[in-house]
Design a protein around this motif. Structure first.
Motif, mmCIF file in Angstrom:
data_model
loop_
_atom_site.group_PDB
_atom_site.id
_atom_site.type_symbol
_atom_site.label_atom_id
_atom_site.label_comp_id
_atom_site.label_asym_id
_atom_site.label_seq_id
_atom_site.Cartn_x
_atom_site.Cartn_y
_atom_site.Cartn_z
ATOM 1 N N GLY A 174 43.258 32.719 30.185
ATOM 2 C CA GLY A 174 43.311 33.513 31.414
ATOM 3 C C GLY A 174 41.981 34.187 31.707
ATOM 4 N N THR A 175 41.735 34.424 33.002
ATOM 5 C CA THR A 175 40.508 35.114 33.417
ATOM 6 C C THR A 175 40.839 36.559 33.777
ATOM 7 O OG1 THR A 175 40.952 34.348 35.662
ATOM 8 C CG2 THR A 175 39.366 33.082 34.385
ATOM 9 N N ILE A 176 39.803 37.317 34.073
ATOM 10 C CA ILE A 176 39.996 38.658 34.636
ATOM 11 C C ILE A 176 39.700 38.519 36.124
ATOM 12 C CG2 ILE A 176 39.211 41.052 34.596
ATOM 13 C CD1 ILE A 176 38.291 40.544 31.695
ATOM 14 N N LEU A 177 40.738 38.576 36.939
ATOM 15 C CA LEU A 177 40.561 38.297 38.373
ATOM 16 C C LEU A 177 39.665 39.339 39.039
ATOM 17 C CD1 LEU A 177 44.078 37.157 39.609
ATOM 18 C CD2 LEU A 177 42.079 35.750 39.069
ATOM 19 N N LYS A 178 38.854 38.843 39.973
ATOM 20 C CA LYS A 178 37.884 39.713 40.629
ATOM 21 C C LYS A 178 37.684 39.247 42.065
ATOM 22 C CE LYS A 178 33.278 39.819 39.733
ATOM 23 N NZ LYS A 178 32.204 39.446 38.832
ATOM 24 N N GLN A 183 36.662 37.846 48.921
ATOM 25 C CA GLN A 183 37.211 36.553 48.480
ATOM 26 C C GLN A 183 37.446 36.607 46.989
ATOM 27 O OE1 GLN A 183 37.806 33.896 50.255
ATOM 28 N NE2 GLN A 183 36.364 33.664 51.932
ATOM 29 N N LEU A 184 38.397 35.815 46.510
ATOM 30 C CA LEU A 184 38.571 35.715 45.063
ATOM 31 C C LEU A 184 37.341 35.023 44.478
ATOM 32 C CD1 LEU A 184 42.325 34.983 45.104
ATOM 33 C CD2 LEU A 184 41.252 36.607 43.546
ATOM 34 N N ASP A 185 36.782 35.638 43.459
ATOM 35 C CA ASP A 185 35.558 35.143 42.843
ATOM 36 C C ASP A 185 35.812 33.785 42.168
ATOM 37 O OD1 ASP A 185 33.430 34.682 41.096
ATOM 38 O OD2 ASP A 185 33.031 36.829 40.911
ATOM 39 N N PRO A 186 35.065 32.751 42.589
ATOM 40 C CA PRO A 186 35.306 31.410 42.032
ATOM 41 C C PRO A 186 35.102 31.327 40.513
ATOM 42 C CG PRO A 186 33.368 31.403 43.478
ATOM 43 C CD PRO A 186 34.013 32.738 43.609
ATOM 44 N N GLU A 187 34.409 32.292 39.922
ATOM 45 C CA GLU A 187 34.284 32.260 38.455
ATOM 46 C C GLU A 187 35.588 32.687 37.786
ATOM 47 O OE1 GLU A 187 30.887 34.247 36.774
ATOM 48 O OE2 GLU A 187 29.571 33.218 38.199
ATOM 49 N N THR A 188 36.490 33.272 38.548
ATOM 50 C CA THR A 188 37.732 33.753 37.945
ATOM 51 C C THR A 188 38.963 33.086 38.563
ATOM 52 O OG1 THR A 188 38.091 35.549 39.535
ATOM 53 C CG2 THR A 188 36.633 36.014 37.690
ATOM 54 N N TRP A 189 38.786 32.275 39.560
ATOM 55 C CA TRP A 189 39.883 31.709 40.345
ATOM 56 C C TRP A 189 39.518 30.311 40.780
ATOM 57 C CZ3 TRP A 189 44.749 33.206 41.732
ATOM 58 C CH2 TRP A 189 45.336 32.587 42.853
ATOM 59 N N PRO A 190 40.393 29.297 40.797
ATOM 60 C CA PRO A 190 41.803 29.417 40.445
ATOM 61 C C PRO A 190 42.016 29.540 38.938
ATOM 62 C CG PRO A 190 41.278 27.137 41.014
ATOM 63 C CD PRO A 190 40.028 27.921 41.178
ATOM 64 N N ASN A 191 43.114 30.178 38.564
ATOM 65 C CA ASN A 191 43.444 30.328 37.158
ATOM 66 C C ASN A 191 44.911 30.720 36.988
ATOM 67 O OD1 ASN A 191 43.712 32.205 34.584
ATOM 68 N ND2 ASN A 191 41.989 30.841 34.251
ATOM 69 N N VAL A 192 45.573 30.065 36.037
ATOM 70 C CA VAL A 192 46.946 30.463 35.702
ATOM 71 C C VAL A 192 47.095 30.553 34.183
ATOM 72 C CG1 VAL A 192 48.065 29.633 37.805
ATOM 73 C CG2 VAL A 192 47.809 28.076 35.893
ATOM 74 N N GLY A 193 46.055 31.058 33.521
ATOM 75 C CA GLY A 193 46.112 31.235 32.065
ATOM 76 C C GLY A 193 47.181 32.249 31.681
ATOM 77 N N VAL A 194 47.692 32.104 30.444
ATOM 78 C CA VAL A 194 48.820 32.952 30.026
ATOM 79 C C VAL A 194 48.520 34.448 30.024
ATOM 80 C CG1 VAL A 194 50.324 31.445 28.654
ATOM 81 C CG2 VAL A 194 48.234 32.355 27.624
ATOM 82 N N GLY A 195 47.237 34.818 29.827
ATOM 83 C CA GLY A 195 46.935 36.248 29.707
ATOM 84 C C GLY A 195 46.030 36.752 30.821
ATOM 85 N N ARG A 196 46.048 36.071 31.959
ATOM 86 C CA ARG A 196 45.195 36.468 33.075
ATOM 87 C C ARG A 196 45.374 37.960 33.375
ATOM 88 N NH1 ARG A 196 46.681 33.723 38.631
ATOM 89 N NH2 ARG A 196 47.857 35.655 38.892
ATOM 90 N N ILE A 197 44.274 38.666 33.594
ATOM 91 C CA ILE A 197 44.406 40.089 33.925
ATOM 92 C C ILE A 197 44.274 40.239 35.441
ATOM 93 C CG2 ILE A 197 43.496 42.419 33.558
ATOM 94 C CD1 ILE A 197 42.776 41.632 30.730
ATOM 95 N N ASN A 198 45.334 40.747 36.040
ATOM 96 C CA ASN A 198 45.428 40.820 37.491
ATOM 97 C C ASN A 198 44.904 42.147 38.008
ATOM 98 O OD1 ASN A 198 46.932 38.246 37.723
ATOM 99 N ND2 ASN A 198 48.449 39.382 36.520
ATOM 100 N N MET A 199 44.649 42.189 39.305
ATOM 101 C CA MET A 199 44.062 43.407 39.872
ATOM 102 C C MET A 199 45.053 44.564 39.942
ATOM 103 S SD MET A 199 41.318 42.011 42.574
ATOM 104 C CE MET A 199 41.778 40.326 42.533
ATOM 105 N N ASP A 200 46.332 44.276 39.801
ATOM 106 C CA ASP A 200 47.300 45.378 39.756
ATOM 107 C C ASP A 200 47.518 45.851 38.317
ATOM 108 O OD1 ASP A 200 48.857 43.420 38.575
ATOM 109 O OD2 ASP A 200 50.260 43.218 40.248
ATOM 110 N N GLN A 461 38.691 45.863 30.814
ATOM 111 C CA GLN A 461 40.108 45.512 31.068
ATOM 112 C C GLN A 461 40.796 44.973 29.820
ATOM 113 O OE1 GLN A 461 37.503 44.584 32.896
ATOM 114 N NE2 GLN A 461 38.000 44.351 35.063
ATOM 115 N N THR A 462 40.016 44.523 28.828
ATOM 116 C CA THR A 462 40.632 43.920 27.636
ATOM 117 C C THR A 462 40.852 44.946 26.533
ATOM 118 O OG1 THR A 462 38.547 43.370 26.533
ATOM 119 C CG2 THR A 462 39.404 41.766 28.111
#
Ligand code: HEC
Ligand code: HEC
Ligand code: HEC
Ligand code: HEC
Ligand code: HEC
Ligand code: HEC
Ligand code: HEC
Ligand code: HEC
Length: 467
Positions: A174-178, A183-200, A461-462
């Protein structure tokens, strides 16, 4: 959930809606024009929600059909229920407002305008699925970025590039979404990793196993859902499973399993005759309840360098008692096996764990420390000296395969890809280490170690948070 929404019913496949109704095409000019999905809305729904469906039906017929075929559509859960946002949310899609300034689309007007977000997090799902979200939040899956930033030498010592991380580690973990410039940062998106850290602040992404927009339990019950990530030299669970009798039975009889049994009722003997990953690790059976916390039912950390109990795993101690968890797993087994069979399996597993720890890991680790103490190996970086790589692979590759193979009934992994390789690696490692010690010779340091450019600052965030 809104009662109104639940009462109303969507009838799928009831009427033909020939939107656009173009002329029939003859064979010469035929193109790949998709057949329109049959669909009708037969009740009241907020007009903004109807707009999403109608416009996206034209724009993204693939996405639309997935939703229309899902249990969500059946239960009247709309796009808007999941993608709703507030104007000030950090993850709101600024570009989407433009969809309401279109003259080519009936629903592309200001009348239907609402803020939406592309990100739908476990927190969003938790509005209707609070138990699954709660269990998931305490699992290692959800918290894996916290764990890997604590213990992984690739990240901590900067031994790979940010790009290598993005296409490797973070795809699974998972990435840390940013957001960057709205726009969603292409270095972090798309991503559906199990531990992705979301903005909420929530962790994970439910579509790791339930791909959108079907969100099906059937898919998650099949071993391939887990095999996306659980494969390869260091955690070959899908290969192990396919080698086991259980996998063989799945291959032979899987077509006749009742994959779509209602949530929580998928039962050994009734719906399937051989277990999948989900049956052993997640689905309920007997008195054991379904859980979205995959740490449950485990009595060992057989992926760790030194095998220990889950509650003793310092980077992320499980709040479980290994004896209770082992009993839960055994209860799953005894849906189909006698107690003697199952107890004997665990006796063997415990012996394997003991042998790996005492015969391979501890002596190798002791030797590594000796080399560091004598200054023959340099501690500043990891992986730039051959013995460090050898040590890493001894526990991380074949050492894991031996233990995993034994835990999940795959003799080829337990021996040929496991202990056999451990023996070979251990002997060579010791020979080289003892040679350096005998001649008091410093190990060769790879000055030209490629691409050791990754950022080593641990993202805030981690850091551990209140659980
Ligand atoms: C008039 C047409 C139209 C309407 C109405 C509409 N959309 Fe969209 N939406 C689109 C198009 C087209 C795209 C793709 C834009 C692109 O590819 O750049 C899109 C993109 C999206 C995205 C991805 C946004 C991103 O930033 O990646 C989401 C999520 C979405 N729509 C959800 C919704 C929801 C929920 C509604 C109803 C509240 C809705 N849409 C209403 C046309 C529409
Ligand atoms: C049950 C909740 C749910 C419903 C209902 C739902 N979505 Fe989604 N949607 C998701 C999730 C989850 C994702 C993946 C986003 C993520 O990873 O955070 C997603 C992603 C998307 C994306 C971006 C994905 C891409 O491949 O570009 C679009 C566009 C989108 N949805 C539109 C829609 C539309 C249109 C509808 C209704 C027809 C709809 N969604 C219904 C949960 C939902
Ligand atoms: C507004 C409420 C609502 C939201 C938000 C919602 N769901 Fe659901 N979900 C439901 C309902 C209601 C059902 C039961 C449908 C049925 O049994 O026919 C359901 C069923 C499911 C199922 C079982 C499907 C099956 O094959 O039996 C899964 C999996 C699921 N949801 C996942 C998700 C995920 C993941 C999210 C977030 C991305 C989400 N849901 C968001 C209401 C919701
Ligand atoms: C193909 C998907 C995938 C990729 C790529 C991947 N991992 Fe993993 N990783 C996993 C899985 C699955 C596990 C769980 C292993 C187990 O428990 O057997 C795991 C486990 C781990 C663990 C152990 C966590 C613990 O609880 O001790 C660490 C640390 C880790 N990975 C770091 C990384 C790093 C760093 C990278 C990139 C250099 C990476 N992984 C690449 C899937 C992946
Ligand atoms: C690691 C894979 C995986 C992930 C990630 C995952 N699920 Fe599931 N989910 C499953 C499996 C497997 C089942 C089927 C359990 C069974 O046999 O009834 C399931 C079942 C469900 C059901 C049906 C009810 C139930 O408990 O059986 C819902 C609702 C659901 N998941 C929601 C979610 C939500 C919400 C998330 C994100 C917080 C999520 N899932 C993430 C694997 C996963
Ligand atoms: C998108 C990638 C991905 C998918 C899909 C996935 N996992 Fe994992 N899994 C991981 C990673 C990464 C870890 C390591 C987490 C850690 O220890 O930091 C992991 C760890 C685990 C663990 C070890 C937990 C522990 O406490 O040591 C189990 C068991 C597990 N997964 C089972 C499953 C099952 C069963 C499925 C399918 C229903 C599944 N996983 C699907 C990536 C995935
Ligand atoms: C027959 C039941 C069974 C099946 C099927 C099964 N497992 Fe396991 N799994 C186990 C047992 C038993 C253990 C060891 C449990 C313990 O620690 O006591 C284990 C251990 C693991 C671990 C190691 C956890 C850790 O951190 O040490 C992972 C990861 C895992 N399984 C994932 C999977 C995946 C992915 C699949 C499918 C490809 C799968 N399992 C299929 C029973 C099963
Ligand atoms: C849904 C039923 C089911 C569940 C649950 C199940 N098994 Fe099995 N298992 C079988 C069947 C059927 C066989 C094939 C027996 C044969 O060889 O005729 C089998 C075979 C085995 C074998 C023999 C492997 C070999 O290659 O000879 C072992 C060991 C085993 N299971 C252990 C376990 C353990 C341990 C668990 C729980 C962690 C478990 N099983 C869960 C149905 C199940």
């Amino acid at each position: 959930m809104k009662k109104l929404l639940m009462i109303a019913i969507l009838i799928l496949g009831a009427a033909v809606l020939l939107a656009g109704g173009g002329p029939l095409v003859d064979a010469q000019t035929a193109q790949n024009i998709p057949k329109e999905k049959v669909y009708r809305i037969e009740r009241s729904m907020p007009k903004e929600a109807i707009a999403c469906i109608q416009c996206h039906k034209n724009e993204h017929p693939g996405l639309f059909s997935d939703w229309a075929d899902s249990r969500h559509a059946n239960a009247n859960i709309t796009c808007f229920d999941c993608h709703k946002a507030e104007e000030f949310d950090p993850d709101v899609s600024k570009s989407h407002y433009k969809q309401y300034e279109r003259s080519d689309q009936k629903y592309g007007t200001q009348e239907y305008k609402v803020p939406v977000t592309a990100i739908v997090t476990p927190k969003d799902c938790s509005r209707c699925h609070p138990d699954e979200a709660k269990q998931y939040a305490r699992s290692k899956h959800a918290n894996t970025l916290e764990i890997i930033w604590q213990i992984d030498p690739w990240l901590k010592k900067g031994m790979n590039s940010d790009f290598e991380r993005a296409t490797g580690c973070f795809y699974c973990h998972g990435t840390i979404l940013k957001m960057t410039d709205g726009q969603l940062d292409p270095e972090t998106w798309p991503n559906v990793g199990v531990g992705r850290i979301n903005m909420d602040g929530s962790r994970g992404s439910c579509s790791s196993c339930h791909t959108r927009h079907r969100f099906s339990v059937m898919e998650a019950r099949k071993p391939e859902a887990c095999g996306q990530c659980h494969l390869g030299p260091d955690h070959p669970q899908i290969e192990i499973y396919m080698e086991s009798k259980h996998g063989d039975i799945y291959t032979a009889f899987g077509d006749s399993y009742n994959w779509n049994a209602a949530p929580g009722t998928w039962s050994p003997g009734v719906d399937f005759r051989g277990p999948t990953c989900a049956s052993c690790h997640m689905s309920g059976a007997g008195s054991v309840l379904t859980s979205h916390d995959v740490t449950e039912r485990l009595s060992w950390e057989i992926q760790a360098p030194l095998t220990i109990r889950p509650e003793d795993f310092k980077p992320f101690p499980a709040k479980t008692n290994w004896k209770i968890e082992r009993d839960k797993m055994k209860e799953i087994c005894t849906q189909c096996h006698g107690k003697t069979w199952v107890d004997a399996h665990y006796v063997t597993l415990d012996k394997v764990v003991h042998e790996y720890n005492e015969v391979y890991f501890k002596p190798a680790k002791k030797k590594l420390n000796e080399l560091y103490d004598k200054g023959l190996l340099d501690k500043t970086k990891f992986f730039d000296e051959r013995l460090e790589v050898e040590f890493y692979e001894l526990w991380h590759h074949e050492g894991r395969r031996a233990r995993m193979g034994a835990a999940m009934m795959a003799p080829d992994y337990a021996w040929w890809h496991g202990f056999y390789e451990c023996k070979k690696r251990f002997s060579n490692y010791m020979e080289e280490a003892n040679d350096l010690i005998k001649h008091n010779k410093k190990a060769y340091v790879a000055k030209d170690f490629p691409n050791a450019t990754g950022n080593t600052t641990r993202p805030p965030q981690t850091m551990p948070r209140g659980k």
